[in-house]
Design a protein around this motif. Structure first.
Motif, short mmCIF file in Angstrom:
data_model
loop_
_atom_site.label_atom_id
_atom_site.label_comp_id
_atom_site.label_asym_id
_atom_site.label_seq_id
_atom_site.Cartn_x
_atom_site.Cartn_y
_atom_site.Cartn_z
N VAL A 32 0.75 -1.16 0.02
CA VAL A 32 -0.19 0.07 0.08
C VAL A 32 0.88 1.04 -0.22
N MET A 33 0.69 2.25 -1.23
CA MET A 33 1.55 3.24 -0.90
C MET A 33 0.57 4.40 -0.69
N HIS A 34 0.82 5.03 0.24
CA HIS A 34 0.01 6.23 0.94
C HIS A 34 0.47 7.65 0.06
N MET A 35 -0.71 8.29 -0.07
CA MET A 35 -0.80 9.39 -0.84
C MET A 35 -1.12 10.58 0.04
N THR A 36 -1.36 10.38 1.20
CA THR A 36 -1.74 11.32 2.13
C THR A 36 -0.84 11.06 3.52
#
Length: 159
Positions: A32-36
């Protein structure tokens, strides 16, 4: 034909690695790559699998990011070239210092791009402490504590 026609070139779709019972593709080991911004020790910083999911390794990664950011500030305000130094030697030393400073700055930037709140705070804190430590050293050398002249061998970064 099984693929897509792209100007005379045929491209086949990527092979499906796994299917669940409904026939849709099963995603295994998805990261999972967080963008926040998010909080927590389960972050990936700079390298695959680092720091992992252990609190001690996460704390170590925060210390490393803090020290990298402090080093960027200290390098930005260091004076190591003495007056009268050979021009070629001074130029090579300035180039090496600039290269190290930018490399460290990019590592800090990439660490912050993990969007982990703790990493962000460690980077900002490291920059603040590094600035303070370097600036105190400048206070001792400068005639006026608020003098901005000749406080560093390197030009300021322009990010």
């Amino acid at each position: 034909m099984d693929g897509h026609d792209m100007g005379g070139m045929t491209m086949s779709p990527p092979p499906m690695t796994g299917h669940n019972t409904s026939g849709t593709m099963a995603h295994q080991n998805m990261m999972v790559m967080h963008m926040t911004f998010f909080w927590g020790k389960n972050a990936q910083i700079l390298f695959d699998g680092w720091p992992g999911n252990r609190a001690g390794m996460y704390a170590l990664s925060l210390v490393i990011v803090f020290l990298l950011a402090a080093a960027v500030e200290c390098l930005s305000r260091s004076q190591v070239i003495k007056p009268g130094t050979n021009g070629v030697a001074a130029g090579l030393l300035l180039t090496a210092m600039h290269t190290v400073r930018m490399g460290l700055a990019y590592l800090v930037m990439l660490a912050v791009m993990s969007f982990n709140g703790g990493v962000f705070l460690a980077a900002v804190g490291g920059h603040a402490v590094g600035f303070l430590v370097a600036w105190i050293g400048v206070f001792k050398k400068a005639a006026s504590p608020y003098s901005y002249e000749n406080t560093s061998d390197l030009p300021p970064t322009s990010c």
